[in-house]
Design a protein around this motif. Structure first.
Motif, PDB file in Angstrom:
ATOM      1  N   PRO A 127     -48.040 -13.821 -13.199  1.00  0.00           N
ATOM      2  CA  PRO A 127     -48.695 -13.258 -11.645  1.00  0.00           C
ATOM      3  C   PRO A 127     -49.500 -12.350 -11.828  1.00  0.00           C
ATOM      4  CG  PRO A 127     -46.412 -12.607 -12.251  1.00  0.00           C
ATOM      5  CD  PRO A 127     -46.677 -13.428 -13.354  1.00  0.00           C
ATOM      6  N   GLY A 128     -50.501 -12.069 -10.913  1.00  0.00           N
ATOM      7  CA  GLY A 128     -51.423 -10.687 -10.897  1.00  0.00           C
ATOM      8  C   GLY A 128     -52.098 -10.531  -9.589  1.00  0.00           C
ATOM      9  N   PHE A 164     -58.372  -1.442  -5.705  1.00  0.00           N
ATOM     10  CA  PHE A 164     -57.237  -2.419  -5.456  1.00  0.00           C
ATOM     11  C   PHE A 164     -56.088  -2.040  -6.486  1.00  0.00           C
ATOM     12  CE2 PHE A 164     -59.989  -4.183  -8.711  1.00  0.00           C
ATOM     13  CZ  PHE A 164     -59.142  -4.396  -9.639  1.00  0.00           C
ATOM     14  N   GLU A 165     -55.034  -2.357  -6.294  1.00  0.00           N
ATOM     15  CA  GLU A 165     -53.783  -2.006  -7.314  1.00  0.00           C
ATOM     16  C   GLU A 165     -53.102  -3.607  -7.373  1.00  0.00           C
ATOM     17  OE1 GLU A 165     -51.295   0.747  -5.484  1.00  0.00           O
ATOM     18  OE2 GLU A 165     -50.810  -0.484  -3.474  1.00  0.00           O
ATOM     19  N   VAL A 166     -52.860  -3.726  -8.595  1.00  0.00           N
ATOM     20  CA  VAL A 166     -51.856  -4.952  -8.889  1.00  0.00           C
ATOM     21  C   VAL A 166     -50.530  -4.644  -8.591  1.00  0.00           C
ATOM     22  CG1 VAL A 166     -51.159  -6.473 -10.875  1.00  0.00           C
ATOM     23  CG2 VAL A 166     -53.496  -5.806 -10.981  1.00  0.00           C
ATOM     24  N   LEU A 172     -47.848  -5.792 -15.638  1.00  0.00           N
ATOM     25  CA  LEU A 172     -48.595  -4.603 -15.873  1.00  0.00           C
ATOM     26  C   LEU A 172     -49.274  -4.356 -14.490  1.00  0.00           C
ATOM     27  CD1 LEU A 172     -49.497  -2.409 -17.780  1.00  0.00           C
ATOM     28  CD2 LEU A 172     -51.643  -3.540 -18.316  1.00  0.00           C
ATOM     29  N   HIS A 173     -49.426  -3.261 -13.892  1.00  0.00           N
ATOM     30  CA  HIS A 173     -49.985  -2.855 -12.789  1.00  0.00           C
ATOM     31  C   HIS A 173     -51.121  -1.939 -12.741  1.00  0.00           C
ATOM     32  CE1 HIS A 173     -45.675  -3.826 -10.918  1.00  0.00           C
ATOM     33  NE2 HIS A 173     -46.352  -4.899 -11.205  1.00  0.00           N
ATOM     34  N   ASP A 223     -57.783   1.134 -14.897  1.00  0.00           N
ATOM     35  CA  ASP A 223     -56.946   1.900 -15.417  1.00  0.00           C
ATOM     36  C   ASP A 223     -55.391   1.401 -15.456  1.00  0.00           C
ATOM     37  OD1 ASP A 223     -58.794   4.437 -15.743  1.00  0.00           O
ATOM     38  OD2 ASP A 223     -58.985   3.910 -13.422  1.00  0.00           O
ATOM     39  N   ALA A 224     -54.735   1.518 -16.312  1.00  0.00           N
ATOM     40  CA  ALA A 224     -53.562   1.211 -16.683  1.00  0.00           C
ATOM     41  C   ALA A 224     -52.629   1.918 -17.340  1.00  0.00           C
ATOM     42  CB  ALA A 224     -53.520  -0.280 -17.084  1.00  0.00           C
ATOM     43  N   GLN A 225     -51.428   2.198 -16.900  1.00  0.00           N
ATOM     44  CA  GLN A 225     -50.387   2.962 -17.410  1.00  0.00           C
ATOM     45  C   GLN A 225     -49.356   1.843 -17.957  1.00  0.00           C
ATOM     46  OE1 GLN A 225     -50.683   6.524 -18.169  1.00  0.00           O
ATOM     47  NE2 GLN A 225     -48.965   5.989 -19.616  1.00  0.00           N
ATOM     48  N   PRO A 226     -49.252   1.622 -19.311  1.00  0.00           N
ATOM     49  CA  PRO A 226     -48.340   0.831 -19.960  1.00  0.00           C
ATOM     50  C   PRO A 226     -47.054   1.490 -19.981  1.00  0.00           C
ATOM     51  CG  PRO A 226     -50.318   0.505 -21.196  1.00  0.00           C
ATOM     52  CD  PRO A 226     -50.612   1.778 -20.330  1.00  0.00           C
ATOM     53  N   ALA A 227     -45.976   1.237 -19.565  1.00  0.00           N
ATOM     54  CA  ALA A 227     -44.764   1.822 -19.829  1.00  0.00           C
ATOM     55  C   ALA A 227     -43.498   0.821 -20.365  1.00  0.00           C
ATOM     56  CB  ALA A 227     -43.864   2.014 -18.338  1.00  0.00           C
ATOM     57  N   GLY A 228     -42.473   1.541 -21.111  1.00  0.00           N
ATOM     58  CA  GLY A 228     -41.466   0.572 -21.769  1.00  0.00           C
ATOM     59  C   GLY A 228     -42.202  -0.063 -23.039  1.00  0.00           C
TER      60      GLY A 228
END
Length: 143
Positions: free
Chosen positions: A64-65, A80-82, A87-88, A109-114
């Protein structure tokens, strides 16, 4: 924070480019990774419009996106924001007049977490491919 962007000049007015981009259903014509997309909520071109999309993911799986339009400032800016998926990222289309055409910059721009931080290399490649699709947008709008 991961960031990528691309810029092209398109031989169409900023209004034409904006109107095409703000309608997420047009994404199927220039973004390769979309398997399906539908307007889920809101109004095309308005802040709050939400699109449900299935994207090509790793190993041929669909992921999903879904995304929501957060800024719709005709003809200059769309943000926009996912809101669904692994990933969001947040994205911006900045559009400005350039001679008789338009200069379009697409930034992500993305901030991967975990555990997603372990996939930063793959995420960077995906983001580069996504913003690089502006070349296809140019072809579609100029044909």
């Amino acid at each position: 924070m991961l960031h990528d962007e691309s810029t092209v000049t398109i031989d169409r007015t900023p209004e034409d480019v904006y109107d095409y981009l703000v309608d997420g259903l047009n994404g199927m014509t220039w973004r390769q990774g979309i398997r399906s997309i539908a307007l889920r909520a809101g109004t095309v071109g308005a802040v709050g419009a939400e699109y449900a999309q299935e994207l090509a993911g790793p190993g041929g799986r669909s992921i999903p996106g879904d995304y929501r339009v957060t800024v719709a400032d005709r003809p200059d800016r769309i943000q926009f924001e996912v809101i669904a998926g692994p990933l969001h990222p947040k994205g911006t289309y900045a559009i400005s007049a350039d001679g008789s055409g338009s200069r379009v910059t697409f930034a992500l721009d993305a901030q991967p977490a975990g555990i997603m931080r372990l996939m930063s290399g793959t995420i960077r490649k995906t983001m580069a491919s996504e913003v690089g699709s502006l070349a296809t947008l140019k072809q579609v709008l100029e044909s």
